[in-house]
Enzyme design. Structure first.
Site, mmCIF file in Angstrom:
data_model
loop_
_atom_site.group_PDB
_atom_site.id
_atom_site.type_symbol
_atom_site.label_atom_id
_atom_site.label_comp_id
_atom_site.label_asym_id
_atom_site.label_seq_id
_atom_site.Cartn_x
_atom_site.Cartn_y
_atom_site.Cartn_z
ATOM 1 N N ASP A 57 0.803 -1.102 0.227
ATOM 2 C CA ASP A 57 0.001 0.023 -0.087
ATOM 3 C C ASP A 57 0.844 1.187 0.078
ATOM 4 O O ASP A 57 0.096 2.383 0.209
ATOM 5 C CB ASP A 57 -0.951 -0.116 1.153
ATOM 6 C CG ASP A 57 -2.180 -0.823 1.112
ATOM 7 O OD1 ASP A 57 -2.193 -1.413 -0.044
ATOM 8 O OD2 ASP A 57 -2.739 -1.309 2.098
ATOM 9 N N HIS A 156 -11.266 7.579 4.337
ATOM 10 C CA HIS A 156 -10.323 8.464 4.568
ATOM 11 C C HIS A 156 -11.043 10.033 4.047
ATOM 12 O O HIS A 156 -11.998 9.840 3.192
ATOM 13 C CB HIS A 156 -9.140 8.317 3.636
ATOM 14 C CG HIS A 156 -7.973 7.836 4.076
ATOM 15 N ND1 HIS A 156 -7.193 6.667 3.506
ATOM 16 C CD2 HIS A 156 -7.742 7.570 5.520
ATOM 17 C CE1 HIS A 156 -6.272 6.135 4.333
ATOM 18 N NE2 HIS A 156 -6.611 6.616 5.611
ATOM 19 N N CYS A 254 -4.949 9.603 -3.480
ATOM 20 C CA CYS A 254 -4.281 8.585 -2.723
ATOM 21 C C CYS A 254 -2.876 8.574 -3.181
ATOM 22 O O CYS A 254 -1.895 8.067 -2.274
ATOM 23 C CB CYS A 254 -5.025 7.175 -2.722
ATOM 24 S SG CYS A 254 -6.601 7.307 -1.761
#
Length: 261
Positions: A57, A156, A254
């Protein structure tokens, strides 16, 4: 940014992730490269952090910290699977000459902290603890507005809010009301009465997980109605396909950590 050389979905820490579904690292790399090339064409200066084996990630660079005025507030991740990313990003910040502030409280960086004008919008509810908002205030000396997320799919803040223009005096955002509790929606309506309200369909492909320079807005190519809304408001939307990285619960924003020197 961080190349997704080790991208896969080996665990489940958000509703988007399903380890039983196959992932294609080569496709993730190719899609990420299109995003990188898009930023290059727009004239942005891009810095890269080396990916680390075992941290799939790490491509989601926005979670690595929060940077304003050369100060880098490090991340302290909720889930053990991602916790080694925090020190890795803080080491990079230090080597790049930033004033690194090691976190005391759990927070996931720019995933939950968005600068709009002189105000920091700060998310909580799933990942970043609300106590980290107090740390933000002390470190940066700016107004911090707490927003509570209530939909696990939008875990988020940067999955539910897009900062379209961060210029003080002409702040403009887009957001998904259903991602927040009633008090947070009321705050957003009061502060940003001209905000774009995204559709559930566009939010479901992380269309709000976008990056804007105040004119060009890089978004998920499948967020068709959001693209239309942006054009109507005078922006230039640029669609990219990050569908493979969406399997890990991430999109354009992201993959993008803004370094405000």
């Amino acid at each position: 940014m961080c190349r997704p050389e080790h991208f896969t979905v080996a665990y489940r820490i958000n509703p988007w992730m399903n380890p039983a579904m196959p992932t294609n690292t080569s496709l993730a790399l190719a899609q990420w490269q299109v995003l990188y090339d898009t930023y290059e064409r727009l004239g942005y200066e891009i810095e890269l952090i080396d990916p680390i084996t075992g941290l799939p990630d790490m491509v989601y660079a926005a979670n690595g910290g929060f940077v304003i005025d050369g100060i880098a507030y490090g991340a302290s991740f909720t889930h053990p699977e991602r916790q080694p990313e925090g020190p890795a990003y803080m080491q990079w910040f230090a080597e790049a000459g930033f004033d690194v502030r090691e976190p005391v409280e759990v927070n996931e960086g720019e995933g939950d902290f968005l600068l709009v004008g002189d105000t920091i919008l700060a998310g909580t509810g799933f990942r970043s603890h609300s106590r980290s908002h107090d740390e933000l205030t002390k470190i940066f000396g700016r107004e911090v507005v707490t927003l509570r997320l209530v939909n696990p799919s939008f875990y988020h803040l940067d999955t539910a809010v897009a900062v379209l223009d961060a210029t003080p005096g002409q702040e403009h955002i887009a957001y998904l009301p259903s991602a927040f509790d009633e008090a947070s929606v009321a705050l957003l309506r009061e502060r940003y009465p001209d905000a774009i309200i995204a559709t559930e369909t566009d939010a479901a492909v992380l269309g709000l997980n976008a990056f804007s320079d105040g004119r060009n807005v890089v978004i998920a190519s499948r967020a068709a109605d959001f693209s239309r809304q942006l054009r109507e408001h005078g922006y230039h939307p640029i669609g990219v396909d990050l569908s493979e990285l969406l399997l890990g619960g991430g999109g354009v924003k992201c993959c993008t950590l803004e370094l405000r020197r």
